[in-house]
Write a protein that holds these residues in place. Structure first.
Motif, PDB file in Angstrom:
ATOM      1  N   UNK A  63      38.734  46.586  73.976  1.00  0.00           N
ATOM      2  CA  UNK A  63      39.059  45.218  73.558  1.00  0.00           C
ATOM      3  C   UNK A  63      37.787  44.407  73.369  1.00  0.00           C
ATOM      4  N   UNK A  64      36.841  44.564  74.307  1.00  0.00           N
ATOM      5  CA  UNK A  64      35.555  43.864  74.163  1.00  0.00           C
ATOM      6  C   UNK A  64      34.824  44.326  72.914  1.00  0.00           C
ATOM      7  N   UNK A  65      34.866  45.632  72.670  1.00  0.00           N
ATOM      8  CA  UNK A  65      34.211  46.179  71.483  1.00  0.00           C
ATOM      9  C   UNK A  65      34.830  45.614  70.213  1.00  0.00           C
ATOM     10  N   UNK A  69      33.027  43.343  67.512  1.00  0.00           N
ATOM     11  CA  UNK A  69      33.042  43.720  66.087  1.00  0.00           C
ATOM     12  C   UNK A  69      33.544  42.558  65.227  1.00  0.00           C
ATOM     13  N   UNK A  70      34.615  41.886  65.700  1.00  0.00           N
ATOM     14  CA  UNK A  70      35.123  40.731  64.944  1.00  0.00           C
ATOM     15  C   UNK A  70      34.065  39.633  64.871  1.00  0.00           C
ATOM     16  N   UNK A  71      33.417  39.376  66.014  1.00  0.00           N
ATOM     17  CA  UNK A  71      32.376  38.350  66.026  1.00  0.00           C
ATOM     18  C   UNK A  71      31.219  38.749  65.124  1.00  0.00           C
ATOM     19  N   UNK A  72      30.854  40.020  65.144  1.00  0.00           N
ATOM     20  CA  UNK A  72      29.761  40.494  64.286  1.00  0.00           C
ATOM     21  C   UNK A  72      30.134  40.358  62.814  1.00  0.00           C
ATOM     22  N   UNK A  75      29.930  36.727  61.980  1.00  0.00           N
ATOM     23  CA  UNK A  75      28.521  36.333  61.877  1.00  0.00           C
ATOM     24  C   UNK A  75      27.909  36.873  60.586  1.00  0.00           C
ATOM     25  N   UNK A  76      28.260  38.134  60.256  1.00  0.00           N
ATOM     26  CA  UNK A  76      27.756  38.719  59.007  1.00  0.00           C
ATOM     27  C   UNK A  76      28.243  37.914  57.805  1.00  0.00           C
ATOM     28  N   UNK A  77      29.536  37.548  57.820  1.00  0.00           N
ATOM     29  CA  UNK A  77      30.075  36.749  56.727  1.00  0.00           C
ATOM     30  C   UNK A  77      29.380  35.401  56.636  1.00  0.00           C
TER      31      UNK A  77
END
Length: 164
Positions: A63-65, A69-72, A75-77
């Motif tokens: 879940x943390x991963x 990933x969603x946060x990354x 952030x990438x977007x």
């Protein structure tokens, strides 16, 4: 006496030997065996509990991963959006700078053309003036070869001067 038929003495000694064996087994073998079985059962239960904990930790890590990933991705977007905006801004500034520079070049070229045109007009006027003087000199030389024409020219010049 037959060996296969039970006798009271045989049963008695068999029972006594059996009871002694049970007492010896209870005192020396069963406690360690039951202790080992209990320890084994406890270690199995502990391993199962640890497996459950590990599964829960794995799910939490997963879940943390996924959250990371969603946060990354977000952030990438955001970085890509900022990069696009920066690119658009730089392109716009470059276009504006090119337009300003082009306008300056056009204005400088126009001023240069006007200066060259004025210089050419002045040169043409000088050449026309020189040519006119040369033509007038040639005409005067040809007309002033006789004294009567000279006298008439002087009289006409004096008349014009008196009128002005």
């Amino acid at each position: 006496m037959d060996l296969l038929t039970p006798s009271v003495g045989n049963i008695f000694w068999t029972a006594v030997v059996f009871l002694i064996l049970l007492i010896l087994l209870a005192k020396f073998a069963w406690k360690p065996i039951l202790g080992a079985v209990g320890e084994r059962q406890a270690s199995i239960q502990d391993a199962l509990n640890q497996a459950v904990l590990a599964r829960k930790e794995m799910e939490a890590l997963k879940a943390d991963n996924e959250k990371i990933m969603r946060e990354a991705k977000m952030e990438r977007d955001a970085i890509l959006k900022e990069a696009r905006e920066l690119k658009d801004k730089i392109v716009l500034e470059a276009k504006e700078a090119a337009k300003v520079e082009g306008d300056k070049m056009i204005e400088n070229a126009r001023l240069s053309i006007e200066a060259e045109k004025a210089a050419a007009m002045a040169d043409i006027k000088n050449q026309i003036g020189t040519l006119s003087v040369n033509i007038a000199e040639s005409i005067l030389k040809s007309q002033l070869n006789n004294p009567a024409a000279q006298e008439e020219l002087v009289q006409s010049y004096l008349k014009n001067q008196n009128l002005n």
